[in-house]
Design an enzyme around this catalytic site. Structure first.
Site, PDB file in Angstrom:
ATOM      1  N   LYS A 247       0.921  -0.894   0.400  1.00  0.00           N
ATOM      2  CA  LYS A 247       0.116  -0.117  -0.215  1.00  0.00           C
ATOM      3  C   LYS A 247       1.066   1.127   0.502  1.00  0.00           C
ATOM      4  CE  LYS A 247      -3.312  -1.256   3.450  1.00  0.00           C
ATOM      5  NZ  LYS A 247      -3.067  -2.785   3.459  1.00  0.00           N
TER       6      LYS A 247
ATOM      7  N   HIS B  87      -3.209  -7.207  12.548  1.00  0.00           N
ATOM      8  CA  HIS B  87      -5.304  -6.261  12.149  1.00  0.00           C
ATOM      9  C   HIS B  87      -5.526  -8.086  13.011  1.00  0.00           C
ATOM     10  CE1 HIS B  87      -4.826  -3.540   9.066  1.00  0.00           C
ATOM     11  NE2 HIS B  87      -5.177  -3.147   9.693  1.00  0.00           N
ATOM     12  N   TYR B  88      -7.005  -7.488  13.387  1.00  0.00           N
ATOM     13  CA  TYR B  88      -7.509  -9.091  13.610  1.00  0.00           C
ATOM     14  C   TYR B  88      -9.164  -8.863  13.139  1.00  0.00           C
ATOM     15  CZ  TYR B  88      -9.483 -13.379  15.412  1.00  0.00           C
ATOM     16  OH  TYR B  88      -9.950 -14.539  15.344  1.00  0.00           O
TER      17      TYR B  88
ATOM     18  N   HIS C   6       2.310 -11.460  10.374  1.00  0.00           N
ATOM     19  CA  HIS C   6       2.872 -10.303  10.093  1.00  0.00           C
ATOM     20  C   HIS C   6       2.162  -8.797  11.460  1.00  0.00           C
ATOM     21  CE1 HIS C   6      -0.866 -11.122   7.664  1.00  0.00           C
ATOM     22  NE2 HIS C   6      -0.562  -8.636   8.049  1.00  0.00           N
TER      23      HIS C   6
HETATM   24  O1  G7M Z   1      -3.133  -7.495   7.983  1.00  0.00           O
HETATM   25  P1  G7M Z   1      -3.878  -7.875   7.076  1.00  0.00           P
HETATM   26  O2  G7M Z   1      -3.915  -8.966   6.251  1.00  0.00           O
HETATM   27  O3  G7M Z   1      -4.666  -7.451   6.743  1.00  0.00           O
HETATM   28  O4  G7M Z   1      -2.756  -6.892   6.184  1.00  0.00           O
HETATM   29  C1  G7M Z   1      -2.026  -7.411   4.876  1.00  0.00           C
HETATM   30  C2  G7M Z   1      -1.148  -6.458   4.890  1.00  0.00           C
HETATM   31  O5  G7M Z   1      -0.366  -6.904   4.025  1.00  0.00           O
HETATM   32  C3  G7M Z   1      -2.010  -5.494   4.028  1.00  0.00           C
HETATM   33  O6  G7M Z   1      -1.305  -4.708   4.331  1.00  0.00           O
HETATM   34  C4  G7M Z   1      -1.265  -5.535   2.363  1.00  0.00           C
HETATM   35  O7  G7M Z   1      -1.221  -4.250   1.875  1.00  0.00           O
HETATM   36  C5  G7M Z   1      -0.023  -6.008   2.630  1.00  0.00           C
HETATM   37  N1  G7M Z   1       0.408  -7.219   0.902  1.00  0.00           N
HETATM   38  C6  G7M Z   1      -0.637  -7.624   0.567  1.00  0.00           C
HETATM   39  N2  G7M Z   1       0.110  -8.567  -0.623  1.00  0.00           N
HETATM   40  C7  G7M Z   1      -0.742  -8.992  -1.252  1.00  0.00           C
HETATM   41  C8  G7M Z   1       1.354  -7.607  -0.563  1.00  0.00           C
HETATM   42  C9  G7M Z   1       2.537  -8.150  -1.276  1.00  0.00           C
HETATM   43  O8  G7M Z   1       2.529  -9.583  -2.172  1.00  0.00           O
HETATM   44  N3  G7M Z   1       3.981  -7.788  -0.698  1.00  0.00           N
HETATM   45  C10 G7M Z   1       3.836  -6.891   0.205  1.00  0.00           C
HETATM   46  N4  G7M Z   1       5.333  -5.923   0.256  1.00  0.00           N
HETATM   47  N5  G7M Z   1       3.291  -6.380   0.662  1.00  0.00           N
HETATM   48  C11 G7M Z   1       1.163  -7.188   0.585  1.00  0.00           C
END
Ligand code: G7M
Length: 338
Positions: A201, A262-263, A271
């Site tokens: 993001k 996040h939950y 993460h």
């Molecule tokens: O906590 P939650 O599962 O909602 O957040 C997942 C986070 O992973 C989000 O902030 C996404 O923007 C991030 N994210 C998702 N993908 C698919 C990727 C990715 O391919 N690379 C990176 N660096 N972040 C990602």
């Protein structure tokens, strides 16, 4: 400090829809369009899923004429970079174009077209997009669920196991198959280690919107629900080394960062989010974000705190989970007894 410029690449969010085999590199997936895409002229818009005039993000569903399956294109107007606005501003040059709408006395209204490089739109392309991706980007009514440990075990956990998003992008990062040059810090310890890198993001340019993710090496922790006493070392490691790496590279101290989990998360591999406190990133609200320092403190007080506590979370009308919870009468029940 906050306006320092940072060089990283743009990437798309949630881009893995089909499950390639674990040992398959992302470039070998015949369904993916990302290797050769040059412009978006092959994209045909079918539906506007969401048009947020406040955050200036629009989510479009459509198809690519050169590839099968549904696609999503998410366009976001980005924040101003302070560096570009300061003296010798790139914004105010004679190559820009100023169109007058009207003026009245001392007040003038204009449309301004700065040079091309200042007009970029952060773009996320997800292809092929699953039904679940499409659902995720639709405008929907949210509801709060108070998830007791019982509801988690009997309803939510089975749902997560069956329906969760593919984690291939996470494994690609941990196995150095994707985003290797974006890694800011890495601790290779299999139990307490993690990889720290920019979140998708973040456009990676404006420090004011700084957003990094720490992804743990341990593949057995789905979410904060699984955290126990023996994870305190891992969590403290992320907090301390993550903050140190961010301070060294970006000059922001830990008291300027919002560090949270996040939950429910979207991806069930633990993460931690690191964002700049001044930045109102999506998902920072009380119904979703749990500060890491709080999480550590809760587990230190009670090792199985997250197995005992009722955790609220948001569910949306078109989520399959919404229907499951409704059928089990969970949405109407309150977990707070008189
Ligand atoms: O906590 P939650 O599962 O909602 O957040 C997942 C986070 O992973 C989000 O902030 C996404 O923007 C991030 N994210 C998702 N993908 C698919 C990727 C990715 O391919 N690379 C990176 N660096 N972040 C990602």
């Amino acid at each position: 400090m906050a306006d320092k410029k940072v060089e990283t690449n743009n990437l798309s969010d949630d881009h893995v829809a089909k499950k390639p085999k674990l040992d398959e590199s992302p470039d070998e997936n015949p369904h993916e369009i990302h290797s050769n895409i040059k412009d978006l002229s092959t994209f045909k818009v079918e539906k506007i899923l969401n048009n947020n005039t406040k955050s200036k993000i629009v989510c479009l569903q459509g198809t690519f004429s050169n590839a099968d399956g549904a696609g999503l294109v998410i366009l976001e107007k980005t924040a101003f970079e302070e560096d570009n606005l300061k003296c010798n501003s790139k914004y105010f040059t004679s190559s820009s174009y100023l169109k007058k709408i009207f003026h009245n006395d001392i007040y003038g209204n204009y449309e301004y077209f700065p040079v091309l490089e200042l007009n970029s739109i952060k773009t996320t392309v997800i292809h092929p997009a699953t039904e679940k991706h499409i659902e995720k980007y639709c405008v929907q009514n949210p509801y709060i669920v108070d998830e007791t440990p019982d509801v988690y075990q009997s309803i939510v956990l089975p749902y997560i196991i069956k329906e969760q998003f593919d984690l291939q992008w996470v494994y690609n990062i941990l196995e150095h198959k994707s985003e290797v040059d974006r890694i800011l810090f890495e601790d290779p310890d299999p139990k307490n280690g993690f990889v720290l890198l920019p979140d998708l993001k973040w456009n990676g340019i404006t420090l004011d919107t700084l957003y990094l993710l720490a992804i743990v090496n341990d593949r057995n922790i789905k979410s904060i629900r699984d955290l126990q006493g023996d994870h305190v070392r891992l969590l403290k490691n992320i907090y301390n080394k993550g903050c140190q790496a961010i301070e060294e590279k970006y000059g922001l101290t830990k008291s300027q960062l919002r560090i949270y989990l996040h939950y429910q998360p979207s991806f069930y591999h633990l993460h931690v989010h690191f964002t700049y406190l001044r930045h109102e990133a999506p998902g920072i609200h009380a119904e979703r974000a749990h500060l890491l320092s709080n999480v550590i403190s809760n587990i230190e007080l009670l090792a199985d705190y997250y197995q005992k506590v009722t955790l609220p979370f948001i569910v949306r009308e078109t989520d399959k989970l919404f229907k499951v919870l409704e059928d089990n009468n969970i949405l109407k029940k309150s977990s707070i007894k008189d």
